[in-house]
Design a protein around this motif. Sequence first.
Motif, short mmCIF file in Angstrom:
data_model
loop_
_atom_site.label_atom_id
_atom_site.label_comp_id
_atom_site.label_asym_id
_atom_site.label_seq_id
_atom_site.Cartn_x
_atom_site.Cartn_y
_atom_site.Cartn_z
N THR A 98 0.86 -1.18 0.00
CA THR A 98 0.00 0.00 0.00
C THR A 98 0.89 1.23 0.00
O THR A 98 1.50 1.58 1.02
N VAL A 99 1.00 1.89 -1.16
CA VAL A 99 1.95 2.99 -1.31
C VAL A 99 1.29 4.30 -1.74
O VAL A 99 1.94 5.35 -1.74
N GLY A 100 0.01 4.26 -2.11
CA GLY A 100 -0.66 5.46 -2.60
C GLY A 100 -0.38 5.70 -4.08
O GLY A 100 0.60 5.19 -4.64
N PRO A 101 -1.24 6.48 -4.74
CA PRO A 101 -1.12 6.67 -6.19
C PRO A 101 0.18 7.34 -6.62
O PRO A 101 0.71 7.01 -7.69
N ARG A 102 0.71 8.27 -5.82
CA ARG A 102 1.92 8.97 -6.26
C ARG A 102 3.11 8.02 -6.36
O ARG A 102 3.82 8.00 -7.36
N HIS A 103 3.34 7.25 -5.32
CA HIS A 103 4.43 6.29 -5.36
C HIS A 103 4.16 5.22 -6.40
O HIS A 103 5.09 4.76 -7.10
N GLY A 166 -4.02 1.99 -15.04
CA GLY A 166 -2.92 2.79 -14.52
C GLY A 166 -2.58 2.41 -13.09
O GLY A 166 -2.07 1.32 -12.84
N VAL A 167 -2.86 3.32 -12.14
CA VAL A 167 -2.60 3.04 -10.73
C VAL A 167 -3.88 3.17 -9.91
O VAL A 167 -3.86 3.54 -8.74
N GLU A 168 -4.99 2.84 -10.57
CA GLU A 168 -6.28 2.93 -9.86
C GLU A 168 -6.36 1.98 -8.67
O GLU A 168 -7.10 2.23 -7.73
N GLY A 169 -5.62 0.88 -8.71
CA GLY A 169 -5.63 -0.05 -7.58
C GLY A 169 -5.20 0.63 -6.30
O GLY A 169 -5.83 0.46 -5.25
N SER A 170 -4.14 1.41 -6.36
CA SER A 170 -3.65 2.12 -5.17
C SER A 170 -4.63 3.16 -4.70
O SER A 170 -4.77 3.40 -3.50
N ALA A 171 -5.32 3.81 -5.63
CA ALA A 171 -6.32 4.80 -5.24
C ALA A 171 -7.50 4.13 -4.54
O ALA A 171 -7.96 4.59 -3.48
N VAL A 172 -8.00 3.04 -5.12
CA VAL A 172 -9.12 2.33 -4.51
C VAL A 172 -8.73 1.81 -3.13
O VAL A 172 -9.53 1.86 -2.18
N LYS A 173 -7.49 1.33 -2.99
CA LYS A 173 -7.06 0.79 -1.69
C LYS A 173 -7.13 1.84 -0.60
O LYS A 173 -7.55 1.56 0.54
N LEU A 174 -6.73 3.07 -0.90
CA LEU A 174 -6.80 4.13 0.12
C LEU A 174 -8.25 4.42 0.50
O LEU A 174 -8.55 4.65 1.68
#
Length: 287
Positions: A98-103, A166-174
């Motif tokens: 879990t790193v967030g969308p930016r990382h 893209g990196v939607e997984g990290s966004a949804v996780k937050l």
Amino acid sequence: MAQVSTVAVLGAGALGTAMATRLGDTGHEVRLWNRTEGRARVAAEHADGVTAVGVLGDAVSGASVVITVLRDGEAVTDVMSDAIGRLDSDAVWVQASTVGPRHASALADMARDHGVAYLDAPVSGSTAPAREGKLVWLVAGPEDALARVRPVLDDLGSSVLHVGRGVEGSAVKLAVNAWMAASTVAMSDVLSLCDTLGVDHATFVRVLEAGPLAMPYELQKVSLMDNASYAPGFAVRLALKDIELAAASATLSPLLQTVRDRLTATAAAGHDSDDLAAVDFLRRPPT
């Protein structure tokens, strides 16, 4: 018969160890690496099909799937900066931390620069669901890369949700973890209200279970809170880290700011490594 892969799991924390153990049990060849080598060695001693590997390059070389399950974006960046040059050309990097969308975006750039297939794929669920193969995967990235690792993800999860490219997984996780933390704080506060109103907690739970407002995760927290049983499932410090990641990407609402304050106070009181149920530590149930 399940398709067998050689999988490198980088990170022998609670979740990484549970993933490695599950993959070993389901027939995969698993290489487990950790920056503290002894931790990986202890985990491998208690797991079939899992080998502790001390050298990072040796762990990833020849692996068809590389799963990163590390503390934060800085840790993943540091580890993969060393490892990515050793990945096989057909390997898929499954970034499950879990790193967030930016990382996550920066890590995707690293993968692209090295010609490595990359999936932004955090999970919903902790150690017990991982061990039982009941994680929910939140996967973003190319569909062909997902198809190649699907047998591995299926052995670890009950659901594999493709949420974007893209990196939607990290966004949804937050968003999911913010909901989890907010609902746990809300449960503690409502139990306090029950105490004031003289409502028995068992009655409260029974009413919720009878209708559409039941949330199994939070109903499980009631007994943990009442018994002050805070053995970690999902630790307070991790929930706080995820709220801070959300704050780095968006302005927190007043509700989520309150949740962050509650998590901060709980951690400061010495419960940072305890289960999220420890947000209830200030409540004093009637004797």
